[in-house]
Design a protein around this motif. Sequence first.
Motif, PDB file in Angstrom:
ATOM      1  N   VAL A  46       3.305  -8.160   4.990  1.00 44.79           N
ATOM      2  CA  VAL A  46       3.425  -7.993   3.535  1.00 44.79           C
ATOM      3  C   VAL A  46       4.732  -8.628   3.083  1.00 44.79           C
ATOM      4  O   VAL A  46       5.809  -8.205   3.495  1.00 44.79           O
ATOM      5  CB  VAL A  46       3.345  -6.505   3.086  1.00 44.79           C
ATOM      6  CG1 VAL A  46       1.947  -5.971   3.250  1.00 44.79           C
ATOM      7  CG2 VAL A  46       4.315  -5.627   3.826  1.00 44.79           C
ATOM      8  N   VAL A  53       3.657  -2.127   6.848  1.00 47.72           N
ATOM      9  CA  VAL A  53       2.363  -2.105   7.528  1.00 47.72           C
ATOM     10  C   VAL A  53       2.474  -1.108   8.675  1.00 47.72           C
ATOM     11  O   VAL A  53       3.472  -1.102   9.405  1.00 47.72           O
ATOM     12  CB  VAL A  53       1.995  -3.501   8.079  1.00 47.72           C
ATOM     13  CG1 VAL A  53       0.713  -3.441   8.897  1.00 47.72           C
ATOM     14  CG2 VAL A  53       1.869  -4.510   6.948  1.00 47.72           C
ATOM     15  N   LEU A 122      -1.562  -0.621   4.671  1.00 48.94           N
ATOM     16  CA  LEU A 122      -0.429  -1.010   3.843  1.00 48.94           C
ATOM     17  C   LEU A 122       0.200   0.278   3.345  1.00 48.94           C
ATOM     18  O   LEU A 122      -0.499   1.137   2.795  1.00 48.94           O
ATOM     19  CB  LEU A 122      -0.913  -1.856   2.663  1.00 48.94           C
ATOM     20  CG  LEU A 122       0.090  -2.121   1.545  1.00 48.94           C
ATOM     21  CD1 LEU A 122       1.209  -3.025   2.035  1.00 48.94           C
ATOM     22  CD2 LEU A 122      -0.617  -2.740   0.349  1.00 48.94           C
ATOM     23  N   ASP A 124       2.753   1.726   0.701  1.00 48.92           N
ATOM     24  CA  ASP A 124       3.389   1.287  -0.535  1.00 48.92           C
ATOM     25  C   ASP A 124       3.854   2.504  -1.326  1.00 48.92           C
ATOM     26  O   ASP A 124       3.042   3.270  -1.834  1.00 48.92           O
ATOM     27  CB  ASP A 124       2.402   0.463  -1.361  1.00 48.92           C
ATOM     28  CG  ASP A 124       3.025  -0.152  -2.593  1.00 48.92           C
ATOM     29  OD1 ASP A 124       4.256  -0.009  -2.789  1.00 48.92           O
ATOM     30  OD2 ASP A 124       2.287  -0.778  -3.368  1.00 48.92           O
ATOM     31  N   ARG A 132      -0.143  -6.243  -4.797  1.00 46.75           N
ATOM     32  CA  ARG A 132       0.481  -6.645  -3.536  1.00 46.75           C
ATOM     33  C   ARG A 132      -0.314  -7.779  -2.912  1.00 46.75           C
ATOM     34  O   ARG A 132      -1.495  -7.956  -3.182  1.00 46.75           O
ATOM     35  CB  ARG A 132       0.515  -5.464  -2.557  1.00 46.75           C
ATOM     36  CG  ARG A 132       1.325  -4.289  -3.049  1.00 46.75           C
ATOM     37  CD  ARG A 132       2.746  -4.681  -3.286  1.00 46.75           C
ATOM     38  NE  ARG A 132       3.590  -3.523  -3.494  1.00 46.75           N
ATOM     39  CZ  ARG A 132       4.880  -3.540  -3.304  1.00 46.75           C
ATOM     40  NH1 ARG A 132       5.479  -4.636  -2.914  1.00 46.75           N
ATOM     41  NH2 ARG A 132       5.586  -2.463  -3.517  1.00 46.75           N
ATOM     42  N   VAL A 134      -1.092  -9.401   1.045  1.00 46.87           N
ATOM     43  CA  VAL A 134      -0.993  -9.195   2.489  1.00 46.87           C
ATOM     44  C   VAL A 134      -1.402 -10.515   3.131  1.00 46.87           C
ATOM     45  O   VAL A 134      -2.460 -11.068   2.791  1.00 46.87           O
ATOM     46  CB  VAL A 134      -1.924  -8.058   2.959  1.00 46.87           C
ATOM     47  CG1 VAL A 134      -1.843  -7.900   4.463  1.00 46.87           C
ATOM     48  CG2 VAL A 134      -1.587  -6.750   2.248  1.00 46.87           C
TER      49      VAL A 134
END
Length: 141
Positions: A46, A53, A122, A124, A132, A134
Amino acid sequence: MADAFTTRLVNVTTGGTETVHDLTAACAHFLREVARGRDGLLNVFVPHATAGVAVIETRSGSDDDLLAVLHDLLPADDRWRHRHGSPGHGRDHVLPALVAPHATLPVVGGSLELGTWQSVVLVDTNKDNPDRQVRLSFFGG
């Protein structure tokens, strides 16, 4: 071998709440397209200063437990020197030191080689940035 390395960006909308977003299906879909039965490595990255992650069990409460632990370790209060954004946003910039912004995982026979209960997620905690990216990258022979 021209297709030994393939990479792709996946867009993820996490919304305005802290979240653990399961990426396992997106990883599997990517590998079906590019690995084509080969062994190799999948890197999940990311490119954000406030996300990470992880490989954890999901849907059993572990994802909520992870967020609870992060709240304990990184409270969303005014102690942080990094002060723009939502109250406590400075902690979001510390998150990648605890939950790395990447994971490299084995691919066997074109499939992600995870344990029975493992998922790629992910993490966040940044409520200010709901969109976002990835990056999924496959290296295989």
